[in-house]
Scaffold this motif. Structure first.
Motif, short mmCIF file in Angstrom:
data_model
loop_
_atom_site.label_atom_id
_atom_site.label_comp_id
_atom_site.label_asym_id
_atom_site.label_seq_id
_atom_site.Cartn_x
_atom_site.Cartn_y
_atom_site.Cartn_z
N MET A 35 0.84 -1.11 -0.07
CA MET A 35 -0.02 0.10 -0.01
C MET A 35 0.87 1.42 -0.01
SD MET A 35 -2.85 1.21 2.80
CE MET A 35 -3.75 -0.18 2.49
N THR A 36 0.58 2.33 -0.83
CA THR A 36 1.18 3.41 -1.00
C THR A 36 0.73 4.45 0.17
OG1 THR A 36 1.99 3.23 -3.22
CG2 THR A 36 2.03 5.48 -2.23
N ARG A 37 1.28 4.90 1.11
CA ARG A 37 1.02 6.04 2.05
C ARG A 37 1.06 7.19 1.52
NH1 ARG A 37 -2.20 2.74 5.64
NH2 ARG A 37 -1.24 0.91 6.29
N GLN A 38 0.34 8.03 0.92
CA GLN A 38 0.57 9.44 0.48
C GLN A 38 0.87 10.49 1.28
OE1 GLN A 38 1.07 9.71 -2.79
NE2 GLN A 38 1.55 12.03 -2.63
N LYS A 39 0.21 10.63 2.43
CA LYS A 39 0.53 11.69 3.45
C LYS A 39 0.94 11.36 4.70
CE LYS A 39 -4.22 13.39 1.38
NZ LYS A 39 -3.73 14.31 0.56
N ILE A 40 2.02 12.05 4.84
CA ILE A 40 3.06 11.60 5.95
C ILE A 40 3.53 12.49 7.02
CG2 ILE A 40 5.37 10.44 6.47
CD1 ILE A 40 5.19 9.29 3.46
N LEU A 41 3.29 12.21 8.13
CA LEU A 41 3.67 13.38 9.25
C LEU A 41 5.03 12.78 9.88
CD1 LEU A 41 1.13 14.86 12.01
CD2 LEU A 41 3.61 14.07 12.54
N ILE A 42 5.91 13.74 9.90
CA ILE A 42 7.11 13.36 10.61
C ILE A 42 7.52 14.31 11.64
CG2 ILE A 42 9.64 13.17 10.28
CD1 ILE A 42 8.97 12.59 7.12
N THR A 43 7.80 13.84 12.96
CA THR A 43 8.08 14.72 14.03
C THR A 43 9.72 14.78 14.05
OG1 THR A 43 8.18 12.94 15.74
CG2 THR A 43 5.95 14.22 15.27
N GLY A 44 10.15 16.03 14.75
CA GLY A 44 11.65 16.16 14.75
C GLY A 44 12.19 16.11 13.28
N ALA A 45 11.47 17.05 12.63
CA ALA A 45 11.68 16.94 11.05
C ALA A 45 12.71 18.10 10.63
CB ALA A 45 10.52 17.11 10.13
N SER A 46 13.20 18.96 11.63
CA SER A 46 13.98 20.03 11.11
C SER A 46 15.43 19.89 10.94
CB SER A 46 13.84 21.06 12.37
OG SER A 46 14.51 20.66 13.36
N SER A 47 15.82 18.69 11.11
CA SER A 47 17.17 18.42 10.74
C SER A 47 17.27 16.77 10.79
CB SER A 47 18.09 18.94 11.98
OG SER A 47 17.95 18.43 13.08
N GLY A 48 18.60 16.50 10.71
CA GLY A 48 18.98 14.86 10.81
C GLY A 48 18.25 13.92 10.04
N LEU A 49 17.91 12.72 10.91
CA LEU A 49 17.12 11.78 9.93
C LEU A 49 15.59 12.29 9.70
CD1 LEU A 49 17.79 8.75 12.57
CD2 LEU A 49 19.14 9.56 10.49
N GLY A 50 14.94 13.09 10.39
CA GLY A 50 13.58 13.41 10.03
C GLY A 50 13.71 14.36 8.80
N ALA A 51 14.91 15.41 8.51
CA ALA A 51 14.71 16.18 7.44
C ALA A 51 15.13 15.23 6.13
CB ALA A 51 15.92 17.26 7.63
N GLY A 52 15.96 14.14 6.48
CA GLY A 52 16.44 13.26 5.36
C GLY A 52 15.11 12.49 5.00
N MET A 53 14.50 11.88 5.71
CA MET A 53 13.20 11.11 5.47
C MET A 53 12.33 12.19 4.41
SD MET A 53 12.20 8.80 8.53
CE MET A 53 12.37 9.79 9.98
N ALA A 54 12.26 13.41 5.11
CA ALA A 54 11.34 14.42 4.06
C ALA A 54 11.73 14.52 2.78
CB ALA A 54 11.21 15.71 5.05
N ARG A 55 12.86 14.62 2.78
CA ARG A 55 13.58 14.68 1.23
C ARG A 55 13.26 13.53 0.40
NH1 ARG A 55 17.71 17.51 4.52
NH2 ARG A 55 17.81 19.72 4.00
N GLN A 56 13.53 12.43 1.21
CA GLN A 56 13.39 11.03 0.40
C GLN A 56 12.05 10.91 -0.10
OE1 GLN A 56 15.78 7.78 0.63
NE2 GLN A 56 17.55 8.86 1.51
N PHE A 57 11.21 11.24 0.83
CA PHE A 57 9.51 11.00 0.70
C PHE A 57 9.04 12.07 -0.34
CE2 PHE A 57 9.03 8.78 4.95
CZ PHE A 57 8.69 7.42 4.31
#
Length: 249
Positions: free
Chosen positions: A1-23
């Motif tokens: 299943m493709t999840r289209q709308k993703i909420l990430i906490t701690g997204a301002s840097s590091g792993l959170g920002a990295g995941m945001a870029r790849q998603f």
């Protein structure tokens, strides 16, 4: 299943920002929250300029403000038109040898990484139950598998708690429209690991985050990331006598 709308906490840097870029590169819409609102706005501008077809919603959130968590999650969900996935990623790596006279460092780590994670989990699960579906992702650590001495003792304990909460939820929701994933990252380049004395088997942010995103997309129940060499190392950590775990500190 493709999840289209993703909420990430701690997204301002590091792993959170990295995941945001790849998603974002995969065309996913994003709801990003963290304490540093300025960093979030910069990330939003970067992502929307690079991927104009996606929607990016951002909000300032200190996860230790427990009353704010459900409010911000709801506001972001409304802005995005719903949320399919919540990634509980916000965390800190403070620590001091237990009994060393600075207990507030360890208390802050337990509070942020475990207690506030539970608040995010409660909020996300309530949203998913109301929607009848969803994917909860908990970012734990390989250090959650074994006690680690010195400055990382409280951090390891907090991540063991996160892993345990994830395992409990996986037992409660073994199948069906709500999925649970527990990620156990090894040493991945980020602001947190930059403050660590350990560079053993460190991978760059892009490589590490790619493994995390792949595990999330496959909706694995549990994933040690990157799998090599960390999966066999985790199994080794579990059986090592405690005196040898300082090698991972």
């Amino acid at each position: 299943m493709t999840r289209q709308k993703i909420l990430i906490t701690g997204a301002s840097s590091g792993l959170g920002a990295g995941m945001a870029r790849q998603f974002a590169a995969k065309g996913r819409d994003l709801a990003l929250c963290a304490r540093r609102a300025e960093n979030l706005e910069e990330l939003k501008a970067e992502l929307t300029a690079t991927y104009p077809s996606i929607t990016v919603a951002v909000a300032a959130l200190d996860v230790n403000d427990h009353e704010a968590v459900p409010k911000v999650f709801q506001e972001l969900s409304e802005e995005l038109g719903g949320v399919d996935t919540v990634i509980v990623n916000a965390g800190i790596g403070k620590g001091y040898p237990i009994g060393g006279g600075k207990p507030w460092h360890n208390i802050a780590t337990i509070e942020t990484n475990l207690v506030s994670a539970l608040v995010q989990i409660e909020t996300a699960m309530a949203m998913f139950k109301a929607a009848g579906r969803g994917h909860l992702v908990l970012v734990s650590s390989v250090l959650g598998n074994k006690g680690v001495p010195g400055v990382k003792a409280a951090y390891a304990a907090s991540k063991a708690g996160v892993t345990s909460l994830g395992e409990s939820l996986r037992a409660e929701y073994p199948s069906g429209p709500i999925k649970i994933t527990v990620l156990e990252p090894g040493y991945i380049e980020s602001e947190m690991t930059a403050k660590s004395n350990s560079t053993m088997l460190m991978v760059d942010n892009e490589t590490g985050v790619k493994a995390m995103v792949e595990a999330i997309e496959k909706e694995k129940g549990r994933a040690v990331v990157p799998g090599w060499p960390w999966w066999p190392l985790v199994e080794l950590m579990k059986v090592l006598p405690p005196k040898y775990t300082k090698r991972f500190a």
